[in-house]
Design a protein around this motif. Sequence first.
Motif, PDB file in Angstrom:
ATOM      1  N   GLN A  61      -7.408  48.904 -31.972  1.00 29.80           N
ATOM      2  CA  GLN A  61      -7.143  47.674 -32.711  1.00 29.80           C
ATOM      3  C   GLN A  61      -5.662  47.470 -33.065  1.00 29.80           C
ATOM      4  O   GLN A  61      -5.077  46.443 -32.763  1.00 29.80           O
ATOM      5  CB  GLN A  61      -7.991  47.644 -33.983  1.00 29.80           C
ATOM      6  N   HIS A  81     -15.757  42.337 -40.733  1.00 31.87           N
ATOM      7  CA  HIS A  81     -15.364  42.781 -39.385  1.00 31.87           C
ATOM      8  C   HIS A  81     -14.418  43.965 -39.566  1.00 31.87           C
ATOM      9  O   HIS A  81     -14.845  45.073 -39.710  1.00 31.87           O
ATOM     10  CB  HIS A  81     -14.779  41.616 -38.601  1.00 31.87           C
ATOM     11  N   GLY A  85      -8.366  38.519 -30.532  1.00 32.31           N
ATOM     12  CA  GLY A  85      -8.968  39.190 -29.381  1.00 32.31           C
ATOM     13  C   GLY A  85     -10.405  39.551 -29.631  1.00 32.31           C
ATOM     14  O   GLY A  85     -11.056  39.030 -30.547  1.00 32.31           O
ATOM     15  N   GLY A 139     -14.989  40.056 -32.129  1.00 29.19           N
ATOM     16  CA  GLY A 139     -13.546  40.031 -32.323  1.00 29.19           C
ATOM     17  C   GLY A 139     -13.181  38.991 -33.345  1.00 29.19           C
ATOM     18  O   GLY A 139     -14.042  38.470 -34.055  1.00 29.19           O
ATOM     19  N   ALA A 154     -13.515  42.854 -28.449  1.00 28.98           N
ATOM     20  CA  ALA A 154     -13.875  44.041 -27.667  1.00 28.98           C
ATOM     21  C   ALA A 154     -15.351  43.958 -27.311  1.00 28.98           C
ATOM     22  O   ALA A 154     -16.176  43.611 -28.157  1.00 28.98           O
ATOM     23  CB  ALA A 154     -13.590  45.310 -28.454  1.00 28.98           C
ATOM     24  N   LYS A 195      -3.263  47.201 -30.041  1.00 34.73           N
ATOM     25  CA  LYS A 195      -3.291  45.955 -29.260  1.00 34.73           C
ATOM     26  C   LYS A 195      -2.619  44.830 -30.031  1.00 34.73           C
ATOM     27  O   LYS A 195      -1.961  43.977 -29.439  1.00 34.73           O
ATOM     28  CB  LYS A 195      -4.709  45.605 -28.798  1.00 34.73           C
ATOM     29  N   ARG A 198     -16.161  57.345 -32.638  1.00 32.76           N
ATOM     30  CA  ARG A 198     -16.587  57.146 -34.032  1.00 32.76           C
ATOM     31  C   ARG A 198     -17.594  58.240 -34.359  1.00 32.76           C
ATOM     32  O   ARG A 198     -18.641  58.318 -33.710  1.00 32.76           O
ATOM     33  CB  ARG A 198     -17.212  55.755 -34.213  1.00 32.76           C
TER      34      ARG A 198
HETATM   35  N1  ASP Z   1     -11.503  46.452 -32.634  1.00 29.54           N
HETATM   36  C1  ASP Z   1     -12.694  45.680 -32.820  1.00 29.54           C
HETATM   37  C2  ASP Z   1     -13.930  46.581 -32.654  1.00 29.54           C
HETATM   38  O1  ASP Z   1     -13.836  47.687 -32.147  1.00 29.54           O
HETATM   39  C3  ASP Z   1     -12.823  44.548 -31.871  1.00 29.54           C
HETATM   40  C4  ASP Z   1     -11.817  43.477 -32.100  1.00 29.54           C
HETATM   41  O2  ASP Z   1     -11.690  42.979 -33.215  1.00 29.54           O
HETATM   42  O3  ASP Z   1     -11.167  43.061 -31.110  1.00 29.54           O
HETATM   43  O4  ASP Z   1     -15.010  46.168 -32.996  1.00 29.54           O
END
Ligand code: ASP
Length: 608
Positions: free
Chosen positions: A200, A455, A544, A500, A546, A203, A222
């Motif tokens: 995260q 999120h 973005g 995302g 994922a 990027k 994780r």
């Molecule tokens: N990094 C976030 C996840 O792993 C995805 C994102 O927000 O692009 O859920």
Amino acid sequence: MRTHTCGQLRDEHVGQSVTLVGWVNSYRDHGTGLVFIDLRDRFGLTQLVFDREDVPPEIVERADRLRAEHVVAATGTVRVRVGGPNPKLDTGRIEVLVTSLDLLSETERPPFLPSDEDNLPNEELRLRYRYLDLRRPRMQEILGVRHRALRLTRQYFDRHGFLEIETPILTRSTPEGARDFLVPSRHQPGNWYALPQSPQLFKQILMVAGCDRYLQICRCFRDEDPRADRQAEFTQVDCEMSFIERQDVMEVMEGYVRALWQDALGVDVPALDVLTYKEAMDRYGIDRPDRRFALELVDISDLAARTEFRVFADALAKDHGVVKAIRVPGGASKLTRKMTDGYTEFVRQFGAGGVPVTKCAAGKDGAGAIFETGIARFIEPITGELVDRLGLEPGDTVLFGANAWGVCTRAMGELRLKVAHDLDLIDESAWDFLWVVDFPMFEFHEGDGRFYAMHHPFTAPRHDQLDAFLAAEPGDRAAVEGIVSDGYDIVVNGSEIGGGSIRIHRTDVQSRVFGLLGMSDEQARDKFSFLLEALRFGAPPHGGIAFGLDRLVMHLVGCDNIRDVIAFPKTQTGADLMTDAPGPVDDDQLRELHVASTAEQDSAQAGT
Ligand code: ASP
């Protein structure tokens, strides 16, 4: 070593001399002077025939000694299958009459046979001897689908101007809300790397670095208990874009999913519906609805308020109290008393008190519908309106839920799924894609009395919510809970395949989020100073998503065990049964890493 693969030979090869290599899948001696062997490689199966009359005795002898899973090379002539075509095999119209045979490698007696799909051993044995398990045609097929999905991913994002960039595996903790895997540093005693829960922060920093569009097919870690659809080590298709709004990201990503389904399954995915979080929860009781079946939750609070039913009245007296109903078409004859009693037990685990039930029946002398059994007499005053609102017909069952909105929607959402499974209402051939947007930015956890990011903490408030966000006082729970984020999840058949958001690109907004999450400035600086710093040096608006690659592949191949789509997965307790990881390490190694083991003390303590 070979002229063709075991999946290649067809009518047009008849008469040709060929050499095939592979594993002995099966051996059959018909006692008629003929021996049949199915030879297998990644590409398929081909029938080999040994004619005792025709081939030199030493070859027959060698053939006689063959066992399943020996590795051989066979040369011979392709002929039309004498016993008639086998429609189950791609090569089923031909066979190879063998003239020479080499044993390339012998096998010990395998603990199970890859050819014996119908008698698979338990999963532990499959994982322990994963190389035998992966020889199975089904597993080879899954590996193939996964490979093609990866290939398409790279092609698609390349076409759309994304750069594939790798980010570190040894890094700092990244907050996706799970426990970290830690790696001790040898050079810096007492300091530790964390394996990334996602890339995260990297990027986002790549966007600050002007990379504009980033893709990575990356491993994330994780330290959570694995589940049927979750592994502690998993793969993401991770993307980030600059100078975009939510709609732009959604368009590119929708195109990706469409390309993937087209390529892997030849399925045309239509334009995706967009549901708000509130709508999804209101109608389906879950933020990743499965709409392959109806059973929608319908709000009947206004009607319920006009009844004398205590359960409804008590619920409506609660903060955000609601009454909802689910119509089960034809339920009267399908749902037994035992099942509906079981539903009351079932919803208790989600905090609900029970499931009031009634049945709709035809009134006498054509007098419209009436309710019978269960809570029929309580809802009598609202019969006509309830019938209209739910579209009820005689023979339907109605299931009710009454509670505070959060508890009621969740319990009814779970119940909806359960009823669908119980009554086999899910059309397994259907594809139901959708976006869910407008999530709350924060959720309050009663347990520790604080807000969490729904999120992750880098998700921006929706652009029209920025002022409300900046104005919200941390103590004003309702105001904070009311802020909507600029996040989005993509859902297929009730499973979240990607998620995302548009990110925060202003330091003041980011600091405020940290503050609302109960992080002091110091803590925030300590953990994320590099991000906060980067945001000060000309951060472009960016966002973005994922995708969970393993889950995507599960959908593409139609399986519900995530371990089946990963070549070397781990068990529920995080073990790799083939390599026997995790394993012990030498004291010397620990010393070098400045780590003292407390395992002995821990187990001594546990024993006392
Ligand atoms: N990094 C976030 C996840 O792993 C995805 C994102 O927000 O692009 O859920």
